[in-house]
Design a protein around this motif. Structure first.
Motif, PDB file in Angstrom:
ATOM      1  N   ASP A 265       0.842  -1.191   0.000  1.00 13.23           N
ATOM      2  CA  ASP A 265       0.000   0.000   0.000  1.00 13.23           C
ATOM      3  C   ASP A 265       0.879   1.243   0.000  1.00 13.23           C
ATOM      4  OD1 ASP A 265      -2.325  -1.504   0.145  1.00 13.23           O
ATOM      5  OD2 ASP A 265      -2.374  -1.448   2.354  1.00 13.23           O
ATOM      6  N   ALA A 266       0.509   2.244  -0.793  1.00 14.66           N
ATOM      7  CA  ALA A 266       1.169   3.544  -0.724  1.00 14.66           C
ATOM      8  C   ALA A 266       0.698   4.271   0.525  1.00 14.66           C
ATOM      9  CB  ALA A 266       0.840   4.364  -1.967  1.00 14.66           C
ATOM     10  N   LYS A 267       1.587   5.038   1.142  1.00 10.87           N
ATOM     11  CA  LYS A 267       1.209   5.817   2.319  1.00 10.87           C
ATOM     12  C   LYS A 267       1.938   7.159   2.296  1.00 10.87           C
ATOM     13  CE  LYS A 267       4.527   4.481   5.932  1.00 10.87           C
ATOM     14  NZ  LYS A 267       4.962   5.861   6.156  1.00 10.87           N
ATOM     15  N   SER A 268       1.532   8.035   3.189  1.00  8.63           N
ATOM     16  CA  SER A 268       2.168   9.352   3.281  1.00  8.63           C
ATOM     17  C   SER A 268       3.604   9.228   3.779  1.00  8.63           C
ATOM     18  CB  SER A 268       1.376  10.250   4.232  1.00  8.63           C
ATOM     19  OG  SER A 268       0.069  10.481   3.737  1.00  8.63           O
ATOM     20  N   ARG A 310      -0.808  20.780   4.354  1.00  7.21           N
ATOM     21  CA  ARG A 310       0.222  19.764   4.564  1.00  7.21           C
ATOM     22  C   ARG A 310       1.123  20.194   5.722  1.00  7.21           C
ATOM     23  NH1 ARG A 310      -2.919  17.795   1.916  1.00  7.21           N
ATOM     24  NH2 ARG A 310      -2.753  16.664  -0.066  1.00  7.21           N
ATOM     25  N   GLY A 311       1.568  19.220   6.493  1.00  5.54           N
ATOM     26  CA  GLY A 311       2.454  19.516   7.598  1.00  5.54           C
ATOM     27  C   GLY A 311       3.866  19.811   7.121  1.00  5.54           C
ATOM     28  N   VAL A 312       4.456  20.852   7.688  1.00  6.01           N
ATOM     29  CA  VAL A 312       5.882  21.150   7.516  1.00  6.01           C
ATOM     30  C   VAL A 312       6.475  21.087   8.916  1.00  6.01           C
ATOM     31  CG1 VAL A 312       7.610  22.809   6.732  1.00  6.01           C
ATOM     32  CG2 VAL A 312       5.408  22.643   5.550  1.00  6.01           C
ATOM     33  N   TYR A 313       7.499  20.267   9.117  1.00  3.38           N
ATOM     34  CA  TYR A 313       7.949  20.042  10.487  1.00  3.38           C
ATOM     35  C   TYR A 313       9.431  19.681  10.545  1.00  3.38           C
ATOM     36  CZ  TYR A 313       7.059  15.158   9.085  1.00  3.38           C
ATOM     37  OH  TYR A 313       7.037  13.955   8.424  1.00  3.38           O
ATOM     38  N   SER A 314       9.986  19.883  11.741  1.00  8.43           N
ATOM     39  CA  SER A 314      11.379  19.474  11.974  1.00  8.43           C
ATOM     40  C   SER A 314      11.407  17.986  12.274  1.00  8.43           C
ATOM     41  CB  SER A 314      11.985  20.266  13.121  1.00  8.43           C
ATOM     42  OG  SER A 314      11.265  20.060  14.327  1.00  8.43           O
ATOM     43  N   PHE A 315      12.474  17.347  11.827  1.00 12.47           N
ATOM     44  CA  PHE A 315      12.612  15.900  11.945  1.00 12.47           C
ATOM     45  C   PHE A 315      14.041  15.574  12.347  1.00 12.47           C
ATOM     46  CE2 PHE A 315      14.038  11.960   9.903  1.00 12.47           C
ATOM     47  CZ  PHE A 315      13.139  11.036  10.426  1.00 12.47           C
ATOM     48  N   CYS A 316      14.192  14.659  13.318  1.00 14.85           N
ATOM     49  CA  CYS A 316      15.529  14.190  13.715  1.00 14.85           C
ATOM     50  C   CYS A 316      16.451  15.362  14.024  1.00 14.85           C
ATOM     51  CB  CYS A 316      16.129  13.298  12.631  1.00 14.85           C
ATOM     52  SG  CYS A 316      17.712  12.531  13.063  1.00 14.85           S
ATOM     53  N   ARG A 357       1.456  13.190   0.477  1.00 15.69           N
ATOM     54  CA  ARG A 357       0.444  12.139   0.405  1.00 15.69           C
ATOM     55  C   ARG A 357       0.495  11.491  -0.977  1.00 15.69           C
ATOM     56  NH1 ARG A 357      -4.498  15.544   3.315  1.00 15.69           N
ATOM     57  NH2 ARG A 357      -3.332  16.003   5.252  1.00 15.69           N
ATOM     58  N   PRO A 358       0.016  10.252  -1.090  1.00 18.09           N
ATOM     59  CA  PRO A 358       0.103   9.583  -2.398  1.00 18.09           C
ATOM     60  C   PRO A 358      -0.455  10.408  -3.545  1.00 18.09           C
ATOM     61  CG  PRO A 358      -0.510   7.998  -0.715  1.00 18.09           C
ATOM     62  CD  PRO A 358      -0.495   9.347  -0.045  1.00 18.09           C
ATOM     63  N   GLY A 359      -1.540  11.147  -3.318  1.00 11.32           N
ATOM     64  CA  GLY A 359      -2.113  11.956  -4.382  1.00 11.32           C
ATOM     65  C   GLY A 359      -1.315  13.187  -4.742  1.00 11.32           C
ATOM     66  N   ARG A 463      14.685  10.487   3.257  1.00 11.40           N
ATOM     67  CA  ARG A 463      14.452   9.154   3.831  1.00 11.40           C
ATOM     68  C   ARG A 463      13.902   9.239   5.256  1.00 11.40           C
ATOM     69  NH1 ARG A 463      17.991   5.416   1.068  1.00 11.40           N
ATOM     70  NH2 ARG A 463      18.248   6.243  -1.039  1.00 11.40           N
ATOM     71  N   THR A 464      12.973  10.161   5.484  1.00  7.05           N
ATOM     72  CA  THR A 464      12.418  10.286   6.829  1.00  7.05           C
ATOM     73  C   THR A 464      11.576   9.081   7.207  1.00  7.05           C
ATOM     74  OG1 THR A 464      10.418  11.403   6.065  1.00  7.05           O
ATOM     75  CG2 THR A 464      12.318  12.786   6.553  1.00  7.05           C
ATOM     76  N   SER A 465      10.942   8.469   6.228  1.00  7.62           N
ATOM     77  CA  SER A 465      10.055   7.334   6.491  1.00  7.62           C
ATOM     78  C   SER A 465       9.801   6.615   5.181  1.00  7.62           C
ATOM     79  CB  SER A 465       8.730   7.801   7.102  1.00  7.62           C
ATOM     80  OG  SER A 465       8.085   8.724   6.234  1.00  7.62           O
ATOM     81  N   SER A 466       9.142   5.482   5.270  1.00 12.01           N
ATOM     82  CA  SER A 466       8.831   4.715   4.074  1.00 12.01           C
ATOM     83  C   SER A 466       7.569   5.245   3.405  1.00 12.01           C
ATOM     84  CB  SER A 466       8.627   3.240   4.436  1.00 12.01           C
ATOM     85  OG  SER A 466       8.143   2.524   3.310  1.00 12.01           O
TER      86      SER A 466
END
Length: 518
Positions: A265-268, A310-316, A357-359, A463-466
């Motif tokens: 399945d595709a995901k965000s 859409r969310g814009v956020y700091s990561f790691c 998002r996938p779309g 590469r924040t997530s799959s």
């Protein structure tokens, strides 16, 4: 039962065990011996100009053991136990293996990369000489992508399992005991390799196996269920079940599953850039202009903003850290962040990413669920073309990026292979660029001084997530169309970070044990 007591102290007192003991005795109204209390939680409160440290303390009755109620681990001898194949030696795979040993099953871990000691040499060659080993790098090898990272051990998803078991298991294998009490614990990339190696020793000492430099290219299926894997050299490794914990960068694993018509399945997911500031600037913003001194840690931040839905956020976010090359292919450029246990670099960096998002993917890709992977790959390829060759990364001053100006000269940057001036605002897709620019402006309103040309943006953080989820049954944890196959961890789309991956690994191990014993 222990008594829970809260204390709020100035940073110098919170760093002094005797001062804590005196304050605790004063609050309780009677003397408390040092062996009768433990600090269960420690956090910095810097919301006001007067900075304080909040302590959560457990006070025990005379004769009561402070270890009562803490997680315990009892490993069995599993040399003759039923085998379970685990694909991947990242946190999900390692913690699944450790839990299986406890439950009486023999984990057989198959890892495409190298043991952590050899992997360190390959990472050093990548940093210093730009030499990329496609199977041994920041993403692949013993310990997974988390080994050479900040080693953050906190999670916002605490309903899926007991995160305390994860912290205590890390402590059992050599992590500093402070991870058991800090509100935002971390280990550091200088210490994680030794801890990962100690976990391997526990697994092997009790009869489990770990096979390195073994790339999985297919599943073994018998009687309609997964029973093992086929390796690139043609050999097969068989077991009673397969735990698929291959991580989000193992794109060939997704392609193998697609070829087998195993549902995906595709995901965000999220992509963006990595931003780096002088650590002193972040300290001044977060500590209200005060000097950090000897008693406060390098300041961190966590920022979130909604931009056009859409969310814009700091990561790691890595205080006192470094930007590092996280590429796995020579035709794609990826960056990430890491820090040592002391977090004493003069730089602070974080991924600033946009929810996708996938779309949102601009061209409808005939690959279906793999469209997100291809979008990642396209952006990484563009970043590579705009870099300086090899893993030299494209970069731009932050204020220039926000205002669509080129940066002829760049500030100093922690990225070891080096950076080259590039106008990221010209080649990032508008769906990313415009949201990133709006997000940075919002962050500057929350942290005055965040937008500055003393900061630098480096591309790309992809590469924040799959972008894929491998669907599994919510009760059995098996793939919905392949009995005996247990998707697990970040690569399967069920976790996002060291702790959540480890928790998922333990949950999957328990589900495997239930499957095999009925």
């Amino acid at each position: 039962m222990p008594e829970n007591v809260s204390l709020t102290l100035p940073p110098p007192m919170a760093a002094d065990p005797e001062a804590i003991q005196r304050a605790l005795s004063q609050k309780l109204g009677h003397p408390i011996d040092a062996d009768r209390f433990v600090i269960a939680r420690r956090s910095i409160d810097a919301r006001k100009r007067t900075i304080r440290v909040n302590l959560g303390i457990r006070v025990y009755a005379a004769g009561e053991l402070p270890t009562k109620g803490l997680p315990e681990f009892s490993y069995r001898d599993v040399r003759s136990a039923p085998p379970v194949v685990i694909v991947g030696a990242g946190p999900a795979g390692l913690f699944a293996a450790l839990r299986l040993v406890e439950l009486g099953f023999r984990p057989v871990v198959v890892e495409r990369g190298k043991p952590v000691k050899e992997r360190r040499r390959d990472v050093a060659a990548l940093n210093r000489r730009g030499i990329l080993d496609g199977e041994s790098n920041y993403a692949y090898g013993e310990g997974g992508a988390g080994t050479f990272s900040d080693g953050k051990l906190y999670t916002r998803s605490r309903k899926r399992g007991d995160h305390r078991r994860v912290l205590h298991r890390f402590h059992q294998h050599g992590a500093d005991p402070r991870i058991l009490s800090e509100a935002h614990p971390h280990i550091g990339s200088n210490r994680l390799p030794g801890i990962v190696a100690a976990m391997r020793t526990t697994i092997e000492t009790h009869g489990g196996e770990i096979h390195f430099r073994q790339k999985v290219v297919d599943l073994s299926v018998s009687g309609g269920r997964a029973t093992g894997v086929r390796l690139a050299d043609g050999h097969r490794i068989e077991g009673r079940a397969v735990v698929l914990a291959s991580g989000h960068s193992a794109r060939d694993v997704y392609e193998m599953l697609m070829a087998r018509k195993i549902a995906l399945d595709a995901k965000s997911f999220a992509m963006g850039v990595r931003v780096e500031h002088p650590q002193g600037l972040i300290d001044r913003i977060q500590y209200h202009g005060q000097a950090r001194g000897d008693y406060l840690p390098a300041a961190a931040y966590h920022l979130v903003q909604q931009v056009d839905g859409r969310g814009v956020y700091s990561f790691c976010m890595c205080p006192g850290g470094f930007i590092v090359p996280a590429s796995t292919r020579r035709d794609g450029l990826v960056v990430n962040g890491m820090s040592f246990s002391r977090r004493n670099s003069p730089y602070a960096n974080a991924g600033i990413v946009v929810e996708i998002r996938p779309g949102d993917i601009p061209v409808r890709d005939p690959a279906g669920p793999l469209a997100g992977l291809n979008y990642q790959r396209t952006l990484e390829h563009i970043a590579c073309k705009n870099g300086g060759g090899g893993v030299v990364a494209p970069a731009q001053r932050l204020a220039d990026f926000v205002n669509n100006r080129s940066s002829p000269r760049l500030p100093a940057c922690s990225y070891p292979p080096g950076v080259v001036a590039s106008s990221l605002h010209e080649w990032l897709p508008d769906s990313l660029r415009l949201r990133l620019q709006a997000g940075f402006k919002a962050f500057d309103r929350k942290m005055r001084g965040f937008i500055t040309n003393d900061a630098i943006v480096v591309g790309v953080e992809s590469r924040t997530s799959s972008p894929i989820r491998i669907p599994r049954d919510s009760s059995t944890f098996q793939h919905i169309g392949m009995p005996g196959l247990f998707p697990c961890g970040e690569g399967a789309g069920y976790a996002g970070g060291i702790v959540s991956c480890a928790v998922d690994g333990e949950r999957v191990a328990a589900a495997v044990a239930h499957f095999l014993t009925g």
